[in-house]
Structures are given as structure tokens and as C-alpha cells.
Design an enzyme around this catalytic site. Structure first.
Site, PDB file in Angstrom:
ATOM      1  N   ASP A  93       0.896  -1.213  -0.181  1.00  0.00           N
ATOM      2  CA  ASP A  93      -0.250   0.117   0.543  1.00  0.00           C
ATOM      3  C   ASP A  93       0.856   1.290   0.124  1.00  0.00           C
ATOM      4  OD1 ASP A  93      -3.190   1.084   0.957  1.00  0.00           O
ATOM      5  OD2 ASP A  93      -1.269   2.299   2.080  1.00  0.00           O
ATOM      6  N   TYR A 121       2.549  10.811  -0.527  1.00  0.00           N
ATOM      7  CA  TYR A 121       3.835   9.917   0.059  1.00  0.00           C
ATOM      8  C   TYR A 121       4.865  10.874  -0.519  1.00  0.00           C
ATOM      9  CZ  TYR A 121       0.370   6.872   2.467  1.00  0.00           C
ATOM     10  OH  TYR A 121      -1.012   6.073   3.641  1.00  0.00           O
ATOM     11  N   SER A 181      11.136   0.436   9.001  1.00  0.00           N
ATOM     12  CA  SER A 181      13.045   1.320   8.621  1.00  0.00           C
ATOM     13  C   SER A 181      13.965  -0.024   8.167  1.00  0.00           C
ATOM     14  CB  SER A 181      12.658   2.011   9.529  1.00  0.00           C
ATOM     15  OG  SER A 181      13.068   1.784  10.893  1.00  0.00           O
ATOM     16  N   GLN A 199      12.442  -5.020  11.262  1.00  0.00           N
ATOM     17  CA  GLN A 199      10.684  -5.196  11.997  1.00  0.00           C
ATOM     18  C   GLN A 199      10.060  -5.620  10.760  1.00  0.00           C
ATOM     19  OE1 GLN A 199      11.390  -0.764  11.485  1.00  0.00           O
ATOM     20  NE2 GLN A 199      11.545  -0.107  13.690  1.00  0.00           N
TER      21      GLN A 199
END
Length: 335
Positions: free
Chosen positions: A49, A54, A288, A292
Site C-alpha cells: 500500500d 507520500y 525502517s 521489523q
């Protein structure tokens, strides 16, 4: 990775969606962004997405570059239109036919694809007749540039109006993308019941409350160096204005033993919590660092029973925001 249907459609998407708001083109370097996307793919995420706004279109370009060489039919790519982009001229914003038609062409070029699986109205546009917006979306579907249509942060009445127009135009409105997490539950009383009635799924953003539900922010202590709460480009104001008071952080700390009992990280517990809502098709997670992504993906398939959900509610008490009026779009176009 498990998959769920998106709204009342035959389209399946991954329970975890990789989103690149605030990261690609701004917070992280392009090579790191590419590693995060590849980590998502390696861990079974098929749904991605983004939005034209952005990083003022750069995030779409970075995502498109990172997905080069992947089998397009194995991916679900989502993007959005509404907010101002480019030079931000008088028609570079909103949901007019002109802006929609021009924006989709730019998004497809940057993403390196002939179509997007889901094209979303990023907010409701009070300055454009809804009929104009939905007709433009219908034309994009018929042209094969978008397979399905969704919206973001629309209230229950707006969803109903758009659903009926979409039905009359012979297209499907399949999704809404709201903010939703343990602390922000404003969709539960009106948006979710309306969505269930209409065959619309939630594609939820901020499932870990901008990182607050990871437990890394502690009451009475400064935000950790390098965290989102210290990053002016990374949503600092959203976190500090809403979540970083001692009462909230003390309550979040009470979730730690619940996560530990389930052998989950705090982030995994938070993501599993939003996925426990049967109207939620997927939880958007950003990253980032590749690790993660790998950690967050472990929340897919986790089932929280009624006892665990009750413990979470007891821990948070009256803190969660539930006012449905908090679901709103700007009264005038942002320029």
C-alpha cells in the site's frame, strides 16, 4: 502468511500489508527501503500500500522500483488519490474527475504497472459531487487501470452513499482504510457495522499506534533516540499530541505481561488485536529495517481468545478513543 477476502469480492490479500507512508522517499534510504520490501516478499506479504502524496510521489517510485522483476499477478498493489501532489496547483488536489484521471496515470507510471488492484479515495472531498468522483472511478475500472475501488477515513454515511452509487455504476466499493488500534477505536460503533452491511472491509493503518504499542516509550522518560516521536518527518506531532502522556504509557505498560504470556512481542499483540476484528481484512505495517518486517509478520495467524481480549480492555480502561465523530475528512481541500 494467511490471506483474507477484501470486502464482498473474490480478491484475497495478505493479512499483513506492507505500507510505505513516512518511510520510503523520506525516512529511509532507497536501498534500505528495497531491503524492507524484499523482506516483506520473503515473509509471504503479497499486498503493498502506498499513495501519490507520500513523499510527494517519491514513495510510489521507490515501491515500484523495489517490486521490479516480481510476478505482477502474485501481488496486490494499492495506492490513493486526494491530497495535493506535484506543484500543488489549483487542480492538483481533491477528487475531481480531472485530478483522478491525471493522478492514476502518474501513479501507474511511478509504480511501473498497467493497473492497481485497489485505487482509494484518500479522504472525502466535500468540494466535488460524489457522483462525479464515483463516475470517474467507474471509468478507471472499465479502462482496466484499477480493479477495485476503496476509500480512506470515510464515515458511515459517506460509505453508504458511495456504495449505492458504485452499485448503480456496476463497480464494487470493497474497502475503507481507517486508523485503528487498541487506543483508537472510533470506527467500531458506526463505520464497522455499516461496512459489514455493505460488504466493505477495513484496511487498517497504525495498528501499533505509531509505535506506542510496542512499549518502547516509557512514562516520565524522554523518547528513545531515533524513534518516530523524535522525527519531525516521521509523525512526531501525531504521537506526542495523542499518546505520550503518562496515563496512556502506564496503561500500555500493563499490556506487557499479556504479550509475554502469549510469547508475543508487544507489536505482535497489537497487530493480532486488530486482526481479531472480523471486519478487518489486513493490517498495514511499515518498517525502517528489514528485521521489523520479519517480526511483525509473525502476528499473522495469531488468534486471541475472548479472555485475552478482555484482559486488554481491562488494562486500557477508558483510555481508548471511541467517538465516531473523530472519523472525518478536511472540510475543504488541502492545497
Amino acid at each position: 502468511m494467511e490471506h483474507r477476502y477484501l470486502g464482498n469480492s473474490g480478491l484475497k490479500i495478505s493479512e499483513i500489508t506492507y505500507g510505505n507512508w513516512l518511510t520510503h522517499g523520506s525516512q529511509v534510504e532507497n536501498d534500505t527501503a528495497t531491503k524492507c520490501v524484499h523482506a516483506a516478499l520473503d515473509n509471504g506479504i503479497s499486498t503493498f500500500d502506498t499513495a501519490d502524496v507520500y513523499a510527494n510521489t517519491v514513495a510510489e517510485q521507490v515501491l515500484g522500483d523495489a517490486l521490479k522483476g516480481q510476478r505482477r499477478e502474485s501481488l496486490e498493489i494499492f495506492t490513493k488519490v486526494y491530497f495535493p501532489t506535484g506543484p500543488k496547483g489549483h487542480n492538483d488536489t481533491g477528487l475531481s474527475r480531472k485530478h483522478i484521471m491525471e493522478s492514476i496515470n502518474g501513479s501507474l507510471s511511478r509504480l511501473g504497472t498497467d493497473y492497481v488492484d485497489l485505487y482509494q479515495a484518500h479522504r472525502y472531498d466535500y468540494e466535488t459531487p460524489l457522483e462525479e468522483t464515483m463516475q470517474a472511478f467507474a471509468d478507471l475500472v472499465r479502462a482496466g487501470k484499477a480493479l477495485y475501488i476503496g476509500v480512506s477515513e470515510w464515515n458511515a454515511d459517506q460509505l453508504r452513499a458511495a456504495h449505492y452509487l458504485a452499485r448503480d455504476l456496476g463497480i464494487q466499493l470493497v474497502s475503507n482504510q481507517p486508523q485503528y488500534n487498541m487506543l483508537w477505536r472510533v470506527i467500531e460503533s458506526e463505520v464497522v457495522p455499516a461496512s459489514k452491511e455493505l460488504g466493505i472491509s477495513q484496511v487498517v493503518w497504525s495498528p501499533i499506534a505509531q509505535g506506542v504499542l510496542t512499549g518502547k516509550y516509557k512514562p516520565g522518560q524522554p523518547a528513545p533516540a531515533g524513534s518516530r516521536a523524535t522525527d519531525e518527518k516521521g509523525g512526531k506531532d501525531m504521537i506526542t499530541d495523542r499518546y505520550l502522556d503518562d496515563e496512556t504509557l502506564n496503561a500500555v505498560g500493563k499490556l506487557e505481561p499479556i504479550a509475554a504470556d502469549l510469547n508475543l512481542t508487544m507489536a505482535q499483540l497489537a497487530i493480532a488485536w486488530v486482526l481479531a476484528n472480523d471486519n478487518v481484512a489486513t493490517a498495514l505495517v511499515g518498517a525502517s529495517r528489514p528485521e521489523q518486517v520479519e517480526s511483525n509478520v509473525a502476528a499473522a495467524g495469531v488468534k486471541l481468545d475472548a479472555e485475552v481480549l478482555a484482559r486488554i480492555d481491562d488494562a486500557l480502561g477508558d483510555l481508548p478513543e471511541t467517538d465516531p465523530s473523530k472519523t472525518k475528512s478536511p472540510p475543504t481541500r488541502i492545497v
